[in-house]
Design a protein around this motif. Structure first.
Motif, PDB file in Angstrom:
ATOM      1  N   ASN A 114       0.817  -1.213   0.000  1.00 39.41           N
ATOM      2  CA  ASN A 114       0.000   0.000   0.000  1.00 39.41           C
ATOM      3  C   ASN A 114       0.853   1.268   0.000  1.00 39.41           C
ATOM      4  O   ASN A 114       0.481   2.261  -0.612  1.00 39.41           O
ATOM      5  CB  ASN A 114      -0.957   0.010   1.191  1.00 39.41           C
ATOM      6  N   ALA A 115       1.976   1.233   0.686  1.00 47.10           N
ATOM      7  CA  ALA A 115       2.845   2.407   0.755  1.00 47.10           C
ATOM      8  C   ALA A 115       3.677   2.596  -0.510  1.00 47.10           C
ATOM      9  O   ALA A 115       4.026   3.725  -0.855  1.00 47.10           O
ATOM     10  CB  ALA A 115       3.769   2.292   1.976  1.00 47.10           C
ATOM     11  N   LEU A 116       3.992   1.517  -1.201  1.00 53.56           N
ATOM     12  CA  LEU A 116       4.983   1.598  -2.270  1.00 53.56           C
ATOM     13  C   LEU A 116       4.450   1.498  -3.690  1.00 53.56           C
ATOM     14  O   LEU A 116       5.126   1.920  -4.631  1.00 53.56           O
ATOM     15  CB  LEU A 116       6.033   0.497  -2.068  1.00 53.56           C
ATOM     16  N   LEU A 117       3.267   0.943  -3.874  1.00 52.48           N
ATOM     17  CA  LEU A 117       2.810   0.675  -5.247  1.00 52.48           C
ATOM     18  C   LEU A 117       2.726   1.940  -6.093  1.00 52.48           C
ATOM     19  O   LEU A 117       3.247   1.971  -7.210  1.00 52.48           O
ATOM     20  CB  LEU A 117       1.470  -0.060  -5.257  1.00 52.48           C
ATOM     21  N   PHE A 118       2.090   2.988  -5.594  1.00 52.89           N
ATOM     22  CA  PHE A 118       1.948   4.189  -6.414  1.00 52.89           C
ATOM     23  C   PHE A 118       3.293   4.873  -6.663  1.00 52.89           C
ATOM     24  O   PHE A 118       3.518   5.439  -7.734  1.00 52.89           O
ATOM     25  CB  PHE A 118       0.959   5.164  -5.781  1.00 52.89           C
TER      26      PHE A 118
ATOM     27  N   GLY B 259       5.455  -2.799   7.729  1.00 52.72           N
ATOM     28  CA  GLY B 259       5.577  -3.007   6.285  1.00 52.72           C
ATOM     29  C   GLY B 259       5.874  -1.729   5.538  1.00 52.72           C
ATOM     30  O   GLY B 259       6.710  -1.707   4.626  1.00 52.72           O
ATOM     31  N   ALA B 260       5.203  -0.641   5.898  1.00 54.36           N
ATOM     32  CA  ALA B 260       5.415   0.634   5.209  1.00 54.36           C
ATOM     33  C   ALA B 260       6.826   1.170   5.443  1.00 54.36           C
ATOM     34  O   ALA B 260       7.526   1.546   4.502  1.00 54.36           O
ATOM     35  CB  ALA B 260       4.366   1.656   5.651  1.00 54.36           C
ATOM     36  N   VAL B 261       7.255   1.175   6.704  1.00 48.18           N
ATOM     37  CA  VAL B 261       8.585   1.707   7.021  1.00 48.18           C
ATOM     38  C   VAL B 261       9.686   0.762   6.531  1.00 48.18           C
ATOM     39  O   VAL B 261      10.624   1.180   5.845  1.00 48.18           O
ATOM     40  CB  VAL B 261       8.727   1.974   8.538  1.00 48.18           C
ATOM     41  N   GLY B 262       9.556  -0.528   6.858  1.00 48.50           N
ATOM     42  CA  GLY B 262      10.561  -1.494   6.416  1.00 48.50           C
ATOM     43  C   GLY B 262      10.595  -1.629   4.906  1.00 48.50           C
ATOM     44  O   GLY B 262      11.664  -1.706   4.295  1.00 48.50           O
ATOM     45  N   GLY B 263       9.407  -1.653   4.289  1.00 53.01           N
ATOM     46  CA  GLY B 263       9.341  -1.729   2.833  1.00 53.01           C
ATOM     47  C   GLY B 263       9.957  -0.513   2.175  1.00 53.01           C
ATOM     48  O   GLY B 263      10.643  -0.620   1.153  1.00 53.01           O
ATOM     49  N   GLY B 264       9.728   0.671   2.759  1.00 58.11           N
ATOM     50  CA  GLY B 264      10.333   1.891   2.221  1.00 58.11           C
ATOM     51  C   GLY B 264      11.848   1.855   2.304  1.00 58.11           C
ATOM     52  O   GLY B 264      12.545   2.249   1.354  1.00 58.11           O
ATOM     53  N   TYR B 265      12.353   1.370   3.423  1.00 56.59           N
ATOM     54  CA  TYR B 265      13.806   1.242   3.568  1.00 56.59           C
ATOM     55  C   TYR B 265      14.361   0.274   2.523  1.00 56.59           C
ATOM     56  O   TYR B 265      15.358   0.575   1.846  1.00 56.59           O
ATOM     57  CB  TYR B 265      14.156   0.764   4.981  1.00 56.59           C
ATOM     58  N   LEU B 266      13.725  -0.889   2.386  1.00 60.16           N
ATOM     59  CA  LEU B 266      14.189  -1.870   1.395  1.00 60.16           C
ATOM     60  C   LEU B 266      14.041  -1.351  -0.032  1.00 60.16           C
ATOM     61  O   LEU B 266      14.884  -1.620  -0.887  1.00 60.16           O
ATOM     62  CB  LEU B 266      13.438  -3.187   1.562  1.00 60.16           C
ATOM     63  N   TYR B 267      12.979  -0.611  -0.292  1.00 58.30           N
ATOM     64  CA  TYR B 267      12.743  -0.024  -1.614  1.00 58.30           C
ATOM     65  C   TYR B 267      13.943   0.827  -2.019  1.00 58.30           C
ATOM     66  O   TYR B 267      14.416   0.743  -3.147  1.00 58.30           O
ATOM     67  CB  TYR B 267      11.469   0.816  -1.553  1.00 58.30           C
ATOM     68  N   GLU B 268      14.415   1.659  -1.078  1.00 60.20           N
ATOM     69  CA  GLU B 268      15.568   2.517  -1.363  1.00 60.20           C
ATOM     70  C   GLU B 268      16.874   1.726  -1.409  1.00 60.20           C
ATOM     71  O   GLU B 268      17.791   2.084  -2.133  1.00 60.20           O
ATOM     72  CB  GLU B 268      15.673   3.630  -0.328  1.00 60.20           C
ATOM     73  N   SER B 269      16.965   0.656  -0.634  1.00 59.81           N
ATOM     74  CA  SER B 269      18.208  -0.118  -0.547  1.00 59.81           C
ATOM     75  C   SER B 269      18.393  -1.096  -1.700  1.00 59.81           C
ATOM     76  O   SER B 269      19.483  -1.173  -2.274  1.00 59.81           O
ATOM     77  CB  SER B 269      18.248  -0.915   0.765  1.00 59.81           C
TER      78      SER B 269
END
Length: 172
Positions: A8-12, A130-140
């Protein structure tokens, strides 16, 4: 909850990086809502026919396919086939989990409290992680690997659910 929070945090963000227009982003939400309607309407009949566990298996499988599809797409409009699974991954599963939360409530009169605690854990704690961890992984590691990882985690969760349910059935 963790997987849903990340998605939900990363798709858009991901779709915009692929060149999605605001029209596409809005269209995905319309498709999401349109798929929810029949799933919510028929959820009780489907639960009675297949059982809550089977609905959860189907939902987790559909979720793995959906986010796995995200990892694969190059054109943002190709998100649309995956969005057709939203009704199954959200509406059908959520309504079944709400019923399950009611069934496992420790005593009569605490069903709403049990549902509230479940929602807190799923959406609040899991969604936040999920939002915070996913955001970190998204950038990493990048979005494709994040979505592929979420898909694989759903496959692992499905296997764990099936093994646990089979073991429980053998011990009964």
């Amino acid at each position: 909850g963790v997987a849903a929070g990340a998605m939900n945090a990363l798709l858009f963000v991901y779709l915009q990086q692929l060149g999605a227009s605001t029209v596409l982003l809005g269209t995905t939400l319309v498709v999401n809502i349109m798929t929810e309607i029949p799933c919510f309407v028929y959820s009780e009949a489907l639960r009675k026919r297949f059982g809550i566990r089977c609905i959860i298996y189907i939902g987790v499988t559909a979720y793995a396919v959906r986010v796995g599809w995200y990892a694969w797409i190059q054109n943002p409009w190709l998100v649309m086939p995956a969005e057709l699974l939203h009704g199954v991954t959200f509406a059908l599963v959520w309504s079944s989990l709400a019923v399950l939360a009611t069934q496992i409530s420790p005593e009569k009169g605490l069903q709403a409290t049990t549902q509230g605690l479940f929602s807190l854990l799923f959406n609040g704690v899991g969604g936040g992680i999920g939002a915070v961890g996913g955001g970190y992984l998204y950038e990493s590691i990048g979005p494709r690997k994040v979505f592929a990882g979420i898909s694989l985690c759903n496959v692992a969760a499905l296997l764990l659910l099936v093994i646990t349910d089979c073991r429980r059935a053998m011990l009964s």
